[in-house]
Design an enzyme around this catalytic site. Sequence first.
Site, PDB file in Angstrom:
ATOM      1  N   PHE A  85       0.836  -1.200   0.000  1.00 24.18           N
ATOM      2  CA  PHE A  85       0.000   0.000   0.000  1.00 24.18           C
ATOM      3  C   PHE A  85       0.874   1.255   0.000  1.00 24.18           C
ATOM      4  CE2 PHE A  85      -2.220  -3.420   2.112  1.00 24.18           C
ATOM      5  CZ  PHE A  85      -3.519  -3.338   1.638  1.00 24.18           C
ATOM      6  N   ARG A  93     -10.736   4.991  -1.838  1.00 23.85           N
ATOM      7  CA  ARG A  93     -10.981   3.551  -1.810  1.00 23.85           C
ATOM      8  C   ARG A  93      -9.655   2.821  -1.589  1.00 23.85           C
ATOM      9  NH1 ARG A  93     -15.233   0.135  -3.132  1.00 23.85           N
ATOM     10  NH2 ARG A  93     -16.386   1.978  -2.493  1.00 23.85           N
ATOM     11  N   LEU A  94      -9.608   2.138  -0.468  1.00 24.24           N
ATOM     12  CA  LEU A  94      -8.440   1.300  -0.150  1.00 24.24           C
ATOM     13  C   LEU A  94      -8.018   0.497  -1.373  1.00 24.24           C
ATOM     14  CD1 LEU A  94      -6.676   0.106   2.230  1.00 24.24           C
ATOM     15  CD2 LEU A  94      -8.395  -1.720   2.329  1.00 24.24           C
ATOM     16  N   HIS A  95      -6.726   0.512  -1.706  1.00 21.72           N
ATOM     17  CA  HIS A  95      -6.269  -0.317  -2.837  1.00 21.72           C
ATOM     18  C   HIS A  95      -4.877  -0.880  -2.595  1.00 21.72           C
ATOM     19  CE1 HIS A  95      -5.323   3.922  -3.785  1.00 21.72           C
ATOM     20  NE2 HIS A  95      -4.266   3.483  -4.458  1.00 21.72           N
ATOM     21  N   LEU A  96      -4.771  -2.181  -2.856  1.00 22.96           N
ATOM     22  CA  LEU A  96      -3.504  -2.911  -2.719  1.00 22.96           C
ATOM     23  C   LEU A  96      -2.815  -2.947  -4.075  1.00 22.96           C
ATOM     24  CD1 LEU A  96      -1.639  -4.793  -1.006  1.00 22.96           C
ATOM     25  CD2 LEU A  96      -3.103  -6.696  -1.732  1.00 22.96           C
TER      26      LEU A  96
END
Length: 176
Positions: A85, A93-96
């Site tokens: 991350f 928006r959480l993003h890996l």
Amino acid sequence: MYWQTGLIKSLLDPINLIITTDEAVVIADKYPKARHHYLVLPKEDIASIFQLSKKHLPLLEELHLLARNIIEIRGESYERFQIGFHAQPSMQRLHLHVISKDFVSSCLKTKKHWNSFNTSLFIPYETLHAQISNEGHIQRLPKDRVDELLAKPLTCNQCAFVAKNMPSLKEHLQEH
DNA sequence: GTTCTAGAAC
DNA sequence: GTTCTAGAAC
């Protein structure tokens, strides 16, 4: 539409979704910074790493499972990727990030691009998982620390080479 | 996050 | 003179 919501908008179009499960999706990064660059996002509306708590640990493990899946589907090897991350995310928006370590791409243009993946501004999945598990949350880096990391020299991720500028780093990366 | 571009760096 | 970086985007 504000630019920061671009990821959320792209989730609405099925054409972008390479993998879908009940909990998460995999999409291709719109501006890939390497030969392979994917994003794994939860369907749940989690803005960023700063909203995570211990209750999200199973979700994080699902995101990592999908990261491994997309690498396998593409016939690539896990060891050639880095998964993690951004410590200072820009997009909502959480993003890996699932990105190959070659960093050969016409979309890789700036020092900020490089250092956000190749300094402590990049938090490996395992590191973030451990921190949520141990402390229950992720702390935002102080601005001074972010500026310090962004100003670091352009050090190659595969050898000791330090580039004078981005064009020379890009040329060097292609040689690897 | 990207695009654009002024002016710094070479 | 050209290349390259870094800050504004109403």
